[in-house]
Design a protein around this motif. Structure first.
Motif, PDB file in Angstrom:
ATOM      1  N   VAL A 275       6.280  22.686  -7.568  1.00 58.09           N
ATOM      2  CA  VAL A 275       6.612  21.890  -6.781  1.00 58.09           C
ATOM      3  C   VAL A 275       6.369  20.721  -6.042  1.00 58.09           C
ATOM      4  O   VAL A 275       7.268  20.547  -5.792  1.00 58.09           O
ATOM      5  N   VAL A 276       5.776  19.805  -7.586  1.00 56.38           N
ATOM      6  CA  VAL A 276       5.410  18.592  -6.501  1.00 56.38           C
ATOM      7  C   VAL A 276       7.138  18.065  -7.576  1.00 56.38           C
ATOM      8  O   VAL A 276       7.747  17.003  -6.774  1.00 56.38           O
ATOM      9  N   ALA A 277       7.737  18.624  -8.551  1.00 59.81           N
ATOM     10  CA  ALA A 277       8.967  18.362  -8.937  1.00 59.81           C
ATOM     11  C   ALA A 277      10.193  17.945  -7.605  1.00 59.81           C
ATOM     12  O   ALA A 277      11.101  17.522  -8.068  1.00 59.81           O
ATOM     13  N   GLY A 278       9.611  19.754  -7.722  1.00 58.48           N
ATOM     14  CA  GLY A 278      10.844  19.933  -6.725  1.00 58.48           C
ATOM     15  C   GLY A 278      11.397  18.923  -4.922  1.00 58.48           C
ATOM     16  O   GLY A 278      12.016  18.623  -5.078  1.00 58.48           O
ATOM     17  N   MET A 279       9.580  18.421  -4.942  1.00 51.27           N
ATOM     18  CA  MET A 279      10.031  17.860  -3.726  1.00 51.27           C
ATOM     19  C   MET A 279      10.363  16.134  -3.901  1.00 51.27           C
ATOM     20  O   MET A 279      11.297  15.900  -3.596  1.00 51.27           O
ATOM     21  N   VAL A 280      10.312  15.703  -4.956  1.00 47.90           N
ATOM     22  CA  VAL A 280      11.091  14.405  -5.545  1.00 47.90           C
ATOM     23  C   VAL A 280      12.487  14.773  -5.945  1.00 47.90           C
ATOM     24  O   VAL A 280      13.529  14.237  -5.648  1.00 47.90           O
ATOM     25  N   GLU A 281      12.692  16.459  -6.729  1.00 46.44           N
ATOM     26  CA  GLU A 281      14.540  16.549  -6.653  1.00 46.44           C
ATOM     27  C   GLU A 281      15.101  16.485  -5.355  1.00 46.44           C
ATOM     28  O   GLU A 281      16.219  16.255  -5.084  1.00 46.44           O
TER      29      GLU A 281
ATOM     30  N   GLY B 259       0.888  -1.477   0.010  1.00 45.01           N
ATOM     31  CA  GLY B 259       0.049   0.362   0.343  1.00 45.01           C
ATOM     32  C   GLY B 259       0.597   0.722   0.095  1.00 45.01           C
ATOM     33  O   GLY B 259       0.112   2.490   0.004  1.00 45.01           O
ATOM     34  N   GLU B 260       2.405   1.089  -0.920  1.00 45.42           N
ATOM     35  CA  GLU B 260       2.946   2.052  -0.940  1.00 45.42           C
ATOM     36  C   GLU B 260       2.625   2.860  -1.936  1.00 45.42           C
ATOM     37  O   GLU B 260       3.235   2.758  -2.806  1.00 45.42           O
ATOM     38  N   ILE B 261       2.434   4.450  -1.957  1.00 45.12           N
ATOM     39  CA  ILE B 261       2.538   5.525  -2.784  1.00 45.12           C
ATOM     40  C   ILE B 261       3.932   6.128  -2.866  1.00 45.12           C
ATOM     41  O   ILE B 261       4.457   6.351  -2.016  1.00 45.12           O
ATOM     42  N   THR B 262       4.325   6.116  -4.116  1.00 46.11           N
ATOM     43  CA  THR B 262       5.676   6.733  -4.675  1.00 46.11           C
ATOM     44  C   THR B 262       5.988   7.724  -5.103  1.00 46.11           C
ATOM     45  O   THR B 262       4.594   7.249  -6.217  1.00 46.11           O
ATOM     46  N   LEU B 263       6.161   9.170  -5.250  1.00 47.16           N
ATOM     47  CA  LEU B 263       5.774   9.546  -6.550  1.00 47.16           C
ATOM     48  C   LEU B 263       6.795   9.612  -7.511  1.00 47.16           C
ATOM     49  O   LEU B 263       7.475   8.644  -7.993  1.00 47.16           O
ATOM     50  N   PRO B 264       6.033  10.088  -8.852  1.00 41.23           N
ATOM     51  CA  PRO B 264       6.715   9.868  -9.972  1.00 41.23           C
ATOM     52  C   PRO B 264       7.947  10.011 -10.448  1.00 41.23           C
ATOM     53  O   PRO B 264       8.652  11.032  -9.681  1.00 41.23           O
ATOM     54  N   GLY B 265       8.808   9.849 -11.240  1.00 42.91           N
ATOM     55  CA  GLY B 265      10.374  10.152 -11.660  1.00 42.91           C
ATOM     56  C   GLY B 265      10.363  11.432 -11.952  1.00 42.91           C
ATOM     57  O   GLY B 265       9.598  11.738 -12.921  1.00 42.91           O
ATOM     58  N   ILE B 266      12.136  11.995 -11.696  1.00 40.57           N
ATOM     59  CA  ILE B 266      11.749  13.864 -11.938  1.00 40.57           C
ATOM     60  C   ILE B 266      11.959  14.144 -13.470  1.00 40.57           C
ATOM     61  O   ILE B 266      10.859  15.034 -14.085  1.00 40.57           O
ATOM     62  N   ARG B 267      12.629  12.590 -14.639  1.00 46.64           N
ATOM     63  CA  ARG B 267      12.077  13.261 -15.485  1.00 46.64           C
ATOM     64  C   ARG B 267      10.700  13.480 -16.157  1.00 46.64           C
ATOM     65  O   ARG B 267      10.186  14.153 -17.157  1.00 46.64           O
TER      66      ARG B 267
ATOM     67  N   GLY C 118      18.702  18.490 -19.351  1.00 44.88           N
ATOM     68  CA  GLY C 118      20.241  18.598 -18.448  1.00 44.88           C
ATOM     69  C   GLY C 118      19.739  20.185 -17.852  1.00 44.88           C
ATOM     70  O   GLY C 118      19.565  20.589 -16.876  1.00 44.88           O
ATOM     71  N   PRO C 119      19.147  20.889 -18.974  1.00 45.37           N
ATOM     72  CA  PRO C 119      18.844  22.832 -18.299  1.00 45.37           C
ATOM     73  C   PRO C 119      17.871  22.001 -17.880  1.00 45.37           C
ATOM     74  O   PRO C 119      17.065  23.902 -16.677  1.00 45.37           O
ATOM     75  N   SER C 120      16.098  21.398 -17.606  1.00 48.12           N
ATOM     76  CA  SER C 120      15.401  21.633 -17.293  1.00 48.12           C
ATOM     77  C   SER C 120      15.355  21.320 -15.406  1.00 48.12           C
ATOM     78  O   SER C 120      14.434  22.080 -15.141  1.00 48.12           O
ATOM     79  N   ALA C 121      16.931  21.361 -14.909  1.00 53.00           N
ATOM     80  CA  ALA C 121      16.605  20.699 -13.345  1.00 53.00           C
ATOM     81  C   ALA C 121      17.502  22.087 -13.223  1.00 53.00           C
ATOM     82  O   ALA C 121      16.865  22.386 -11.935  1.00 53.00           O
ATOM     83  N   TYR C 122      17.638  23.706 -13.936  1.00 51.98           N
ATOM     84  CA  TYR C 122      17.154  24.649 -13.804  1.00 51.98           C
ATOM     85  C   TYR C 122      16.562  25.981 -13.656  1.00 51.98           C
ATOM     86  O   TYR C 122      16.203  27.029 -13.317  1.00 51.98           O
ATOM     87  N   ALA C 123      15.455  25.170 -14.834  1.00 49.65           N
ATOM     88  CA  ALA C 123      14.220  25.938 -15.770  1.00 49.65           C
ATOM     89  C   ALA C 123      13.687  25.943 -14.382  1.00 49.65           C
ATOM     90  O   ALA C 123      13.014  26.522 -14.131  1.00 49.65           O
TER      91      ALA C 123
ATOM     92  N   LEU D 262       8.084  14.555 -14.313  1.00 43.09           N
ATOM     93  CA  LEU D 262       6.945  15.092 -13.523  1.00 43.09           C
ATOM     94  C   LEU D 262       7.770  16.517 -13.971  1.00 43.09           C
ATOM     95  O   LEU D 262       6.639  17.412 -14.497  1.00 43.09           O
ATOM     96  N   ARG D 263       9.169  16.629 -14.567  1.00 40.35           N
ATOM     97  CA  ARG D 263       9.949  17.722 -15.454  1.00 40.35           C
ATOM     98  C   ARG D 263       9.154  17.668 -16.968  1.00 40.35           C
ATOM     99  O   ARG D 263       8.462  19.280 -17.554  1.00 40.35           O
TER     100      ARG D 263
END
Length: 414
Positions: free
Chosen positions: A256-262, A126-134, A195-200, A136-137
């Protein structure tokens, strides 16, 4: 995800069209406060919940998508029946979009998915995990691009019409909305890169507010025209602008959700860049404090003064644009508070986005002033210019810290 966005758009549109003066039919933005609040809540929940469910276990994802689809259908079906059966009422596109999106969500809930043994164990636990960074971006970038398209359409289409072929007076803030749409669109396109998406992403988490900042100023023309009557009715630009405002808020939620995963990833490029202690020194705190103080005056006082023009602000002449100013002020202040807690690379991007918001506030004079007779700079313009400069200085200092910070594997702040 596309089905959720379609449903969210339909939720904000008119449920039906009516020729009866005693049965008004407008979009969610023309509805009473409680109806508007409920519509906004559902419009936000549909795409955001879909993103979160995408990374959950298959059982959780199926149930969640099914619940979202049923919720959308419960809202859209009565409006569809009303438009088809009631006299004096005609069917509108809103409930059709809601039901199409609902059908897509329900269909997605029953699509077969390949599960790995680890995923199956997560489902059983029953565990919930957030989707991957890629992922989400990419979703965040797609929402930003859609928001940009709506903002550009809102800026280029009439906000007020007299007849079907004759446009009424238009808002002078259309140029500001166009610039805001282009800014969000460019950041959204960058989110598709590896790459640049990490900073955008941190910049987009703040720059999204430029759309409500300019959009509420544009919408005030339609609000005023509706109150005055005199044959003036809202034009298609109102719907596009309203959709852009809603889309920008949804984009911010996904960002914001993507930032939580990052923050939980150690292989992220933005995490590796400037890895190590990221506590800023007094050289960064000083411009941040100055920027926060200047922002209160920049968004709280008028930036444009003219003999026959009174610009809404926070501390005087509170109106529809004041809500955009309030959201922009809170967002900039939030960026100033969060920047010292971020890694230097992310802090620099965050502050760059905040500088864009303050810069748009200062750019209103050259963008809007040509359409206002006798327009000149007010106190808010000078304060906005100083706020943007302070944020640029803080962003540069944060970026320098990300380069000179020694890399370590432990004791770092994410």
């Amino acid at each position: 995800m596309f089905a959720a966005v379609v449903s969210a758009v339909g939720v904000m549109m008119a449920p039906f069209t009516s020729n009866d003066a005693f049965l008004p039919a407008g979009s969610a933005f023309e509805s009473p406060g409680l109806v508007l609040a409920g519509s906004l809540l559902l419009a936000f929940a549909l795409p955001v919940a879909t993103v979160l469910l995408a990374g959950s276990g298959s059982a959780v994802a199926r149930g969640g998508l099914l619940g979202l689809g049923v919720s959308a259908a419960v809202l859209g079906l009565p409006n569809l029946v009303s438009g088809l059966s009631l006299p004096g009422v005609r069917l509108a596109a809103g409930p059709i979009l809601v039901l199409v999106g609902a059908a897509g969500l329900v269909a997605a809930a029953f699509l077969p998915t390949a599960t790995t043994p680890d995923a199956a164990q997560d489902d059983e636990a029953g565990e919930i995990t957030l989707p991957g960074i890629r992922r989400l971006r990419i979703v965040t970038g797609a929402l930003a691009v859609l928001t940009s398209a709506a903002a550009i359409a809102g800026a280029l289409t009439p906000q007020v019409v007299i007849t079907e072929t004759l446009d009424g007076p238009q808002s002078p803030s259309r140029s500001a909305l166009l610039v805001a749409g282009l800014l969000v669109g460019v950041l959204g396109l960058v989110m598709f890169t590896a790459g640049p998406s990490a900073y955008a992403r941190p910049a987009l988490s703040v720059a999204w507010v430029t759309v409500p900042l300019a959009g509420t100023a544009v919408l005030t023309m339609a609000v005023t025209a509706t109150e005055l009557g005199a044959g003036l009715t809202p034009g298609p630009g109102v719907l596009w602008t309203a959709l852009a405002v809603v889309g920008s808020a949804i984009t911010a939620c996904c960002s914001v959700v993507a930032g939580m995963v990052e923050r939980d990833e150690t292989t992220d490029p933005a995490t590796a860049f400037g890895e190590g202690p990221a506590v800023p020194g007094a050289d960064l705190l000083t411009p941040l404090v100055a920027a926060g103080i200047l922002a209160i005056g920049a968004f709280g006082t008028p930036s444009i003064l003219a003999p026959d023009y009174v610009e809404p602000a926070l501390w005087s002449s509170f109106g529809t644009p004041s809500w955009g100013l309030l959201v922009a002020l809170l967002t900039v202040l939030g960026a100033c508070v969060l920047a010292p807690r971020c890694r230097p690379a992310r802090a620099a991007a965050l502050l760059a986005g905040a500088a864009c918001v303050a810069g748009l506030r200062a750019a209103e004079l050259p963008l809007v002033g040509d359409e206002i007779t006798g327009a000149h700079a007010g106190l808010g313009w000078w304060l906005a210019l100083g706020c943007a400069l302070a944020l640029v200085i803080a962003a540069v200092l944060a970026a320098r810290g990300s380069i000179h910070t020694p890399k370590t594997r432990s004791g770092s702040i994410r």
